[in-house]
Motif scaffolding. Structure first.
Motif, PDB file in Angstrom:
ATOM      1  N   SER A 163     -34.410  41.470 -16.084  1.00  0.00           N
ATOM      2  CA  SER A 163     -33.176  40.980 -16.714  1.00  0.00           C
ATOM      3  C   SER A 163     -33.446  39.834 -17.686  1.00  0.00           C
ATOM      4  O   SER A 163     -32.591  39.496 -18.491  1.00  0.00           O
ATOM      5  CB  SER A 163     -32.201  40.488 -15.639  1.00  0.00           C
ATOM      6  OG  SER A 163     -32.682  39.286 -15.059  1.00  0.00           O
ATOM      7  N   LEU A 167     -37.113  34.102 -11.949  1.00  0.00           N
ATOM      8  CA  LEU A 167     -37.067  34.545 -10.560  1.00  0.00           C
ATOM      9  C   LEU A 167     -37.069  33.358  -9.605  1.00  0.00           C
ATOM     10  O   LEU A 167     -37.624  32.306  -9.906  1.00  0.00           O
ATOM     11  CB  LEU A 167     -38.257  35.457 -10.262  1.00  0.00           C
ATOM     12  CG  LEU A 167     -38.336  36.739 -11.095  1.00  0.00           C
ATOM     13  CD1 LEU A 167     -39.577  37.540 -10.713  1.00  0.00           C
ATOM     14  CD2 LEU A 167     -37.080  37.584 -10.929  1.00  0.00           C
ATOM     15  N   GLU A 168     -36.467  33.571  -8.440  1.00  0.00           N
ATOM     16  CA  GLU A 168     -36.406  32.550  -7.402  1.00  0.00           C
ATOM     17  C   GLU A 168     -37.371  32.918  -6.288  1.00  0.00           C
ATOM     18  O   GLU A 168     -37.365  34.056  -5.804  1.00  0.00           O
ATOM     19  CB  GLU A 168     -34.981  32.444  -6.861  1.00  0.00           C
ATOM     20  CG  GLU A 168     -33.990  32.012  -7.919  1.00  0.00           C
ATOM     21  CD  GLU A 168     -32.541  32.101  -7.460  1.00  0.00           C
ATOM     22  OE1 GLU A 168     -32.278  32.625  -6.352  1.00  0.00           O
ATOM     23  OE2 GLU A 168     -31.677  31.653  -8.227  1.00  0.00           O
ATOM     24  N   VAL A 170     -38.539  33.123  -2.615  1.00  0.00           N
ATOM     25  CA  VAL A 170     -37.858  33.116  -1.317  1.00  0.00           C
ATOM     26  C   VAL A 170     -38.848  33.064  -0.153  1.00  0.00           C
ATOM     27  O   VAL A 170     -38.455  33.179   0.999  1.00  0.00           O
ATOM     28  CB  VAL A 170     -36.898  34.329  -1.171  1.00  0.00           C
ATOM     29  CG1 VAL A 170     -35.768  34.222  -2.179  1.00  0.00           C
ATOM     30  CG2 VAL A 170     -37.636  35.649  -1.300  1.00  0.00           C
ATOM     31  N   TRP A 175     -40.365  37.086  -4.597  1.00  0.00           N
ATOM     32  CA  TRP A 175     -39.508  36.493  -5.612  1.00  0.00           C
ATOM     33  C   TRP A 175     -38.319  37.418  -5.827  1.00  0.00           C
ATOM     34  O   TRP A 175     -38.460  38.635  -5.769  1.00  0.00           O
ATOM     35  CB  TRP A 175     -40.276  36.316  -6.927  1.00  0.00           C
ATOM     36  CG  TRP A 175     -41.441  35.377  -6.812  1.00  0.00           C
ATOM     37  CD1 TRP A 175     -42.648  35.625  -6.228  1.00  0.00           C
ATOM     38  CD2 TRP A 175     -41.508  34.047  -7.278  1.00  0.00           C
ATOM     39  NE1 TRP A 175     -43.463  34.527  -6.297  1.00  0.00           N
ATOM     40  CE2 TRP A 175     -42.782  33.536  -6.949  1.00  0.00           C
ATOM     41  CE3 TRP A 175     -40.613  33.223  -7.954  1.00  0.00           C
ATOM     42  CZ2 TRP A 175     -43.179  32.250  -7.264  1.00  0.00           C
ATOM     43  CZ3 TRP A 175     -41.011  31.933  -8.279  1.00  0.00           C
ATOM     44  CH2 TRP A 175     -42.275  31.460  -7.937  1.00  0.00           C
ATOM     45  N   VAL A 176     -37.151  36.835  -6.129  1.00  0.00           N
ATOM     46  CA  VAL A 176     -35.929  37.618  -6.282  1.00  0.00           C
ATOM     47  C   VAL A 176     -35.253  37.256  -7.600  1.00  0.00           C
ATOM     48  O   VAL A 176     -35.179  36.081  -7.974  1.00  0.00           O
ATOM     49  CB  VAL A 176     -34.960  37.373  -5.103  1.00  0.00           C
ATOM     50  CG1 VAL A 176     -33.634  38.091  -5.312  1.00  0.00           C
ATOM     51  CG2 VAL A 176     -35.599  37.815  -3.795  1.00  0.00           C
ATOM     52  N   CYS A 177     -34.726  38.283  -8.272  1.00  0.00           N
ATOM     53  CA  CYS A 177     -33.962  38.060  -9.501  1.00  0.00           C
ATOM     54  C   CYS A 177     -32.532  37.678  -9.123  1.00  0.00           C
ATOM     55  O   CYS A 177     -31.856  38.440  -8.427  1.00  0.00           O
ATOM     56  CB  CYS A 177     -33.961  39.313 -10.369  1.00  0.00           C
ATOM     57  SG  CYS A 177     -32.961  39.120 -11.861  1.00  0.00           S
ATOM     58  N   PRO A 178     -32.036  36.520  -9.604  1.00  0.00           N
ATOM     59  CA  PRO A 178     -30.677  36.094  -9.269  1.00  0.00           C
ATOM     60  C   PRO A 178     -29.594  36.943  -9.946  1.00  0.00           C
ATOM     61  O   PRO A 178     -28.436  36.888  -9.558  1.00  0.00           O
ATOM     62  CB  PRO A 178     -30.632  34.644  -9.754  1.00  0.00           C
ATOM     63  CG  PRO A 178     -31.633  34.584 -10.858  1.00  0.00           C
ATOM     64  CD  PRO A 178     -32.725  35.549 -10.460  1.00  0.00           C
ATOM     65  N   THR A 180     -30.049  40.587 -10.787  1.00  0.00           N
ATOM     66  CA  THR A 180     -30.048  41.983 -10.332  1.00  0.00           C
ATOM     67  C   THR A 180     -30.322  42.146  -8.852  1.00  0.00           C
ATOM     68  O   THR A 180     -30.074  43.215  -8.293  1.00  0.00           O
ATOM     69  CB  THR A 180     -31.120  42.792 -11.084  1.00  0.00           C
ATOM     70  OG1 THR A 180     -32.419  42.293 -10.713  1.00  0.00           O
ATOM     71  CG2 THR A 180     -30.932  42.698 -12.591  1.00  0.00           C
ATOM     72  N   GLY A 181     -30.886  41.109  -8.216  1.00  0.00           N
ATOM     73  CA  GLY A 181     -31.280  41.224  -6.822  1.00  0.00           C
ATOM     74  C   GLY A 181     -32.609  41.934  -6.620  1.00  0.00           C
ATOM     75  O   GLY A 181     -33.066  42.089  -5.485  1.00  0.00           O
ATOM     76  N   GLU A 182     -33.249  42.357  -7.720  1.00  0.00           N
ATOM     77  CA  GLU A 182     -34.557  43.010  -7.593  1.00  0.00           C
ATOM     78  C   GLU A 182     -35.545  42.061  -6.933  1.00  0.00           C
ATOM     79  O   GLU A 182     -35.530  40.858  -7.183  1.00  0.00           O
ATOM     80  CB  GLU A 182     -35.097  43.428  -8.966  1.00  0.00           C
ATOM     81  CG  GLU A 182     -34.350  44.566  -9.599  1.00  0.00           C
ATOM     82  CD  GLU A 182     -34.898  44.962 -10.967  1.00  0.00           C
ATOM     83  OE1 GLU A 182     -34.753  46.135 -11.330  1.00  0.00           O
ATOM     84  OE2 GLU A 182     -35.462  44.094 -11.675  1.00  0.00           O
ATOM     85  N   ARG A 183     -36.434  42.638  -6.108  1.00  0.00           N
ATOM     86  CA  ARG A 183     -37.435  41.863  -5.391  1.00  0.00           C
ATOM     87  C   ARG A 183     -38.809  42.153  -5.972  1.00  0.00           C
ATOM     88  O   ARG A 183     -39.136  43.297  -6.296  1.00  0.00           O
ATOM     89  CB  ARG A 183     -37.397  42.199  -3.903  1.00  0.00           C
ATOM     90  CG  ARG A 183     -36.094  41.775  -3.249  1.00  0.00           C
ATOM     91  CD  ARG A 183     -35.974  42.298  -1.829  1.00  0.00           C
ATOM     92  NE  ARG A 183     -37.018  41.789  -0.949  1.00  0.00           N
ATOM     93  CZ  ARG A 183     -36.951  40.646  -0.268  1.00  0.00           C
ATOM     94  NH1 ARG A 183     -35.886  39.870  -0.392  1.00  0.00           N
ATOM     95  NH2 ARG A 183     -37.925  40.279   0.537  1.00  0.00           N
TER      96      ARG A 183
END
Length: 194
Positions: A163, A167-168, A170, A175-178, A180-183
């Motif tokens: 996107s 990435l965040e 966790v 890591w997670v995209c804030p 799309t939620g993709e991991r």
């Protein structure tokens, strides 16, 4: 194809359906511009350069041969992709250096990657899939997939998702995209989509 005058497109260049080429663009011989791509005012695409589908090359960007831009690549305004690792106009004796003596090397930009305005990419190198190079960065080495690169010379300061969002982390290398939620999973300095 929509070409605005006074763009200069060599007759041997291949321009895909739906591509838009603004005024003052120069597309050199045997270059290939993919369907749906956009070349902004004053952009330069060198001989034999390949620009994939749905790419955007903004105003006054310079893409020297033998660069390869895969599908969905974004190149910001006035970004430069170099091609000569040892540039010289003359030889040691002061005579003009023939173009035939130049050794040109290319920059490859993988699918979905973005290169910001005024960034400089020093060939040879590859910018990984979905990576993002910040405006004004100077890229001197290969860039991993999904890397966020900033500075002079460019260094990885984080990761971005497809996107474009940062990435965040966790935990446990995940890591997670804030957006799309993709991991994504990080391992040995690389990031992969789970």
């Amino acid at each position: 194809m929509n070409v605005t005058d006074p763009a200069e497109v060599d007759p041997s260049a291949v321009i895909g359906a739906g591509a838009l080429i603004a005024d003052l663009v120069r597309v050199r011989e045997y270059a290939r511009i993919g369907p749906g791509s956009i070349l902004g005012r004053g952009a330069y695409v060198g001989p034999g350069v390949v620009v994939g589908r749905n790419c955007i090359v903004q105003e006054y960007a310079v893409v020297y041969e033998p660069a390869l831009l895969e599908d969905g690549v974004f190149v910001g305004a006035a970004a430069v992709f170099t091609n000569d690792p040892h540039p010289r106009a003359i030889n040691a004796d002061g005579s003009a250096r023939p173009v035939s003596e130049r050794s040109t090397l290319g920059v490859t930009v993988r699918t979905g990657a973005s290169v910001g305005a005024h960034a400089v990419c020093l060939a040879p190198l590859t910018i990984g899939r979905w990576a993002m190079v910040a405006a004004g960065a100077i890229v001197t080495a290969n860039v991993p997939d999904f890397a966020l690169m900033v500075g002079v010379p460019a260094e990885r300061v984080g990761w971005v998702g497809r996107s474009g969002a940062t990435l965040e982390h966790v935990g446990d290398g995940v890591w997670v995209c804030p957006v799309t939620g993709e991991r994504y999973r990080q391992h040995d300095g690389q990031l992969t989509l789970e």
